[in-house]
Design a protein around this motif. Structure first.
Motif, PDB file in Angstrom:
ATOM      1  N   GLU A  39       0.846  -1.204   0.000  1.00 21.50           N
ATOM      2  CA  GLU A  39       0.000   0.000   0.000  1.00 21.50           C
ATOM      3  C   GLU A  39       0.876   1.247   0.000  1.00 21.50           C
ATOM      4  N   GLN A  40       0.623   2.151  -0.945  1.00 25.90           N
ATOM      5  CA  GLN A  40       1.489   3.318  -1.083  1.00 25.90           C
ATOM      6  C   GLN A  40       1.339   4.326   0.048  1.00 25.90           C
ATOM      7  N   SER A  41       0.172   4.413   0.678  1.00 30.41           N
ATOM      8  CA  SER A  41       0.000   5.355   1.782  1.00 30.41           C
ATOM      9  C   SER A  41       0.841   4.927   2.979  1.00 30.41           C
ATOM     10  N   PRO A  42       1.321   5.886   3.758  1.00 26.20           N
ATOM     11  CA  PRO A  42       2.158   5.516   4.912  1.00 26.20           C
ATOM     12  C   PRO A  42       1.357   4.938   6.074  1.00 26.20           C
ATOM     13  N   PHE A  43       0.027   5.091   6.068  1.00 26.80           N
ATOM     14  CA  PHE A  43      -0.806   4.575   7.164  1.00 26.80           C
ATOM     15  C   PHE A  43      -2.257   4.593   6.697  1.00 26.80           C
ATOM     16  N   LEU A  44      -3.119   3.899   7.436  1.00 28.05           N
ATOM     17  CA  LEU A  44      -4.554   3.974   7.191  1.00 28.05           C
ATOM     18  C   LEU A  44      -5.056   5.347   7.605  1.00 28.05           C
ATOM     19  N   ASP A  45      -5.869   5.972   6.761  1.00 28.82           N
ATOM     20  CA  ASP A  45      -6.353   7.303   7.114  1.00 28.82           C
ATOM     21  C   ASP A  45      -7.834   7.439   6.776  1.00 28.82           C
ATOM     22  N   GLU A  46      -8.352   8.659   6.889  1.00 26.91           N
ATOM     23  CA  GLU A  46      -9.773   8.933   6.742  1.00 26.91           C
ATOM     24  C   GLU A  46     -10.142   9.344   5.326  1.00 26.91           C
ATOM     25  N   VAL A  47      -9.241   9.182   4.361  1.00 25.80           N
ATOM     26  CA  VAL A  47      -9.542   9.585   2.994  1.00 25.80           C
ATOM     27  C   VAL A  47     -10.763   8.834   2.483  1.00 25.80           C
ATOM     28  N   GLY A  48     -11.636   9.568   1.810  1.00 26.15           N
ATOM     29  CA  GLY A  48     -12.874   8.961   1.331  1.00 26.15           C
ATOM     30  C   GLY A  48     -14.007   9.274   2.279  1.00 26.15           C
ATOM     31  N   ALA A  49     -15.188   8.825   1.935  1.00 21.38           N
ATOM     32  CA  ALA A  49     -16.350   9.117   2.769  1.00 21.38           C
ATOM     33  C   ALA A  49     -17.240   7.892   2.821  1.00 21.38           C
ATOM     34  N   GLY A  50     -18.532   8.066   2.558  1.00 18.21           N
ATOM     35  CA  GLY A  50     -19.460   6.968   2.734  1.00 18.21           C
ATOM     36  C   GLY A  50     -19.473   5.978   1.582  1.00 18.21           C
ATOM     37  N   LEU A  51     -19.848   4.754   1.919  1.00 17.43           N
ATOM     38  CA  LEU A  51     -20.034   3.689   0.941  1.00 17.43           C
ATOM     39  C   LEU A  51     -21.326   2.955   1.258  1.00 17.43           C
ATOM     40  N   GLN A  52     -21.987   2.486   0.217  1.00 16.61           N
ATOM     41  CA  GLN A  52     -23.138   1.609   0.404  1.00 16.61           C
ATOM     42  C   GLN A  52     -22.694   0.184   0.073  1.00 16.61           C
ATOM     43  N   ILE A  53     -22.831  -0.700   1.040  1.00 20.94           N
ATOM     44  CA  ILE A  53     -22.466  -2.100   0.835  1.00 20.94           C
ATOM     45  C   ILE A  53     -23.764  -2.902   0.783  1.00 20.94           C
ATOM     46  N   SER A  54     -24.147  -3.275  -0.410  1.00 20.91           N
ATOM     47  CA  SER A  54     -25.406  -3.986  -0.631  1.00 20.91           C
ATOM     48  C   SER A  54     -25.242  -5.469  -0.324  1.00 20.91           C
ATOM     49  N   PRO A  55     -26.353  -6.225  -0.300  1.00 20.97           N
ATOM     50  CA  PRO A  55     -26.284  -7.629   0.135  1.00 20.97           C
ATOM     51  C   PRO A  55     -25.317  -8.488  -0.667  1.00 20.97           C
ATOM     52  N   ASN A  56     -25.137  -8.210  -1.950  1.00 23.63           N
ATOM     53  CA  ASN A  56     -24.199  -9.003  -2.748  1.00 23.63           C
ATOM     54  C   ASN A  56     -22.767  -8.845  -2.262  1.00 23.63           C
ATOM     55  N   GLY A  57     -22.437  -7.691  -1.679  1.00 28.61           N
ATOM     56  CA  GLY A  57     -21.122  -7.525  -1.072  1.00 28.61           C
ATOM     57  C   GLY A  57     -21.041  -8.117   0.320  1.00 28.61           C
ATOM     58  N   MET A  58     -22.109  -7.971   1.101  1.00 30.18           N
ATOM     59  CA  MET A  58     -22.103  -8.501   2.458  1.00 30.18           C
ATOM     60  C   MET A  58     -22.013 -10.028   2.471  1.00 30.18           C
ATOM     61  N   ARG A  59     -22.546 -10.690   1.448  1.00 32.04           N
ATOM     62  CA  ARG A  59     -22.418 -12.156   1.404  1.00 32.04           C
ATOM     63  C   ARG A  59     -20.958 -12.574   1.301  1.00 32.04           C
ATOM     64  N   VAL A  60     -20.156 -11.796   0.599  1.00 38.85           N
ATOM     65  CA  VAL A  60     -18.724 -12.086   0.534  1.00 38.85           C
ATOM     66  C   VAL A  60     -18.093 -11.928   1.913  1.00 38.85           C
ATOM     67  N   PHE A  61     -18.423 -10.848   2.601  1.00 36.43           N
ATOM     68  CA  PHE A  61     -17.857 -10.635   3.932  1.00 36.43           C
ATOM     69  C   PHE A  61     -18.303 -11.726   4.905  1.00 36.43           C
ATOM     70  N   GLU A  62     -19.529 -12.204   4.768  1.00 34.81           N
ATOM     71  CA  GLU A  62     -19.981 -13.314   5.604  1.00 34.81           C
ATOM     72  C   GLU A  62     -19.169 -14.571   5.308  1.00 34.81           C
ATOM     73  N   ALA A  63     -18.919 -14.846   4.026  1.00 32.48           N
ATOM     74  CA  ALA A  63     -18.140 -16.032   3.644  1.00 32.48           C
ATOM     75  C   ALA A  63     -16.705 -15.943   4.152  1.00 32.48           C
ATOM     76  N   LEU A  64     -16.178 -14.721   4.260  1.00 33.06           N
ATOM     77  CA  LEU A  64     -14.808 -14.525   4.728  1.00 33.06           C
ATOM     78  C   LEU A  64     -14.720 -14.359   6.241  1.00 33.06           C
ATOM     79  N   GLY A  65     -15.861 -14.386   6.917  1.00 24.59           N
ATOM     80  CA  GLY A  65     -15.876 -14.306   8.369  1.00 24.59           C
ATOM     81  C   GLY A  65     -15.582 -12.940   8.936  1.00 24.59           C
ATOM     82  N   VAL A  66     -15.884 -11.877   8.180  1.00 24.53           N
ATOM     83  CA  VAL A  66     -15.585 -10.523   8.660  1.00 24.53           C
ATOM     84  C   VAL A  66     -16.829  -9.640   8.741  1.00 24.53           C
ATOM     85  N   SER A  67     -18.008 -10.198   8.532  1.00 25.60           N
ATOM     86  CA  SER A  67     -19.221  -9.368   8.482  1.00 25.60           C
ATOM     87  C   SER A  67     -19.486  -8.659   9.814  1.00 25.60           C
ATOM     88  N   ALA A  68     -19.203  -9.329  10.929  1.00 23.32           N
ATOM     89  CA  ALA A  68     -19.451  -8.697  12.232  1.00 23.32           C
ATOM     90  C   ALA A  68     -18.582  -7.452  12.406  1.00 23.32           C
TER      91      ALA A  68
END
Length: 399
Positions: free
Chosen positions: A30-59
């Motif tokens: 990652e080119q940035s020197p650290f995680l930061d607040e760049v960016g704003a809101g995102l909408q994560i619809s069910p098709n994306g949340m199913r991936v996070f559930e499969a990867l065990g990170v939805s919580a």
């Protein structure tokens, strides 16, 4: 495999989690020197949340998110509601997973912390990939500090200005869409009676539209306000603009929009560019995902989710086929029809939201209002092709 991933954004981190879950070693550069607040809101619809559930990170993703009550369409002037589709109580029942609003920084932090728990030091900050070289047996990522790192696969998740794509296919030729977006985030506590509704709300009007929704358990109001412009500007997430100009662009609009533009500590101004489909997404042991290969206009709220889907499918296919270049070609064939359809849907919405003539508005929004009033199931169903899609079901055509 040892999988190198250029880019520690949402697509890159999801890819790292997906490959790591399948037993591979991952290194995220990652080119940035650290995680930061760049960016704003995102909408994560069910098709994306199913991936996070499969990867065990939805919580982790849900922890600081906001569950909207509905999707709404309103007039920018006057605020009259054209359509409201329930989400909070209906999303899991109809589409199989939650529909969430998240701050980009919160999502990146959730994914990065999950990855760090599973493989120490997987993310290396301040390391920008500028090019690659490869042989039949390996690929080497070359960094801007003259160092390099080798692995079995290099994933270009390095965004809209991808260096990996530039080497693979040459410089891109973005087309200015004639749209510029204002982006802002404001604490809800500062907005009083003018706080946005607890929905994913699109406000429509002549040659402009706005989208509002809440973040961080409802404590922040997020705004993306798009206006038509004849003057091309720099394609940048971090360019700022004047409050006077923003308020002029949306004068006489709903007090909700006016209040956010007035109270925002920073107003980012983001020129929107479109790109032609790429000839290919891979080169030997090198492959692209997300904005690097199919950048999305923001009018369907699917840019991040398409990268999330890409990441899961790529990891699955690259792990199943012994011939890696063949697997990468299969990944492209699986993903390109869907991402192209979503891209086209976003382009259509740019026009749909900008009706100005009263007769055109009636012809466009009248049927939408009628469907919401008398055929709510039909109105809900317009999103099935996006939200019900399940890339975690690799048994058939759901890739």
């Amino acid at each position: 495999m040892h999988v190198l991933i250029s880019g520690g954004g949402i697509g890159g981190l999801t890819a790292a989690l997906a490959f790591q879950k399948l037993g591979h070693q991952v290194t995220v550069l990652e080119q940035s020197p650290f995680l930061d607040e760049v960016g704003a809101g995102l909408q994560i619809s069910p098709n994306g949340m199913r991936v996070f559930e499969a990867l065990g990170v939805s919580a982790r993703v849900e922890k600081d998110a906001f569950r909207p009550r509905a999707q709404e369409l309103r007039f920018g002037k006057g605020g009259g509601r054209i359509l409201s589709i329930p989400l909070r109580d209906a999303s899991r029942a109809r589409w199989g997973a939650e529909y969430l609003h998240v701050h980009r920084a919160d999502l990146v932090q959730a994914l990065a912390s999950a990855l760090d728990d599973r493989q120490a030091n997987a993310v290396q900050f301040g390391r920008r990939v500028v090019s690659y070289v490869q042989s039949a047996a390996a690929v080497t990522a070359q960094l801007d500090d003259a160092t390099s790192i080798s692995g079995d696969l290099l994933v270009g998740a390095d965004g809209i200005h991808s260096a990996i794509r530039a080497q693979m296919l040459g410089p891109d030729k973005p087309r200015f869409t004639g749209h510029v977006a204002w982006r802002a985030v404001v604490p809800v506590s500062e907005l009083g009676a003018d706080a946005p509704p607890e929905s994913a709300c699109v406000w429509v009007g002549a040659k402009r539209h706005a989208v509002t929704y809440r973040l961080r358990r409802g404590s922040l109001a997020n705004l993306v306000a798009v206006v038509e412009s004849k003057e091309p500007e720099a394609e940048s997430w971090t360019t700022t603009g004047s409050r006077e100009k923003a308020l002029k662009d949306f004068r006489r609009w709903s007090p909700v929009i006016q209040a956010i533009l007035t109270k925002a500590p920073v107003l980012n101004r983001w020129a929107l560019f479109d790109r032609m489909a790429l000839d290919k997404w891979s080169d030997g042991r090198v492959v692209l995902l997300g904005d690097a290969c199919h950048p999305m206009l923001p009018f369907l709220a699917q840019g991040a989710v398409m990268a999330i889907e890409d990441a899961y499918v790529l990891a699955q296919l690259a792990s199943k086929k012994p011939d890696l270049p063949s697997a990468l070609t299969t990944y492209e064939s699986a993903r390109k029809p869907r991402t192209s359809r979503v891209q086209e849907g976003a382009r259509r919405n740019a026009s749909l939201f900008h009706r100005g003539d009263p007769f055109t508005q009636l012809a466009t929004y009248g049927p939408i209002w009628m469907a919401g009033q008398f055929l709510p199931s039909f109105a809900h169903g317009q999103y099935d092709w996006i939200y019900a899609h399940d890339v975690t079901d690799m048994s058939g055509t759901h890739t």
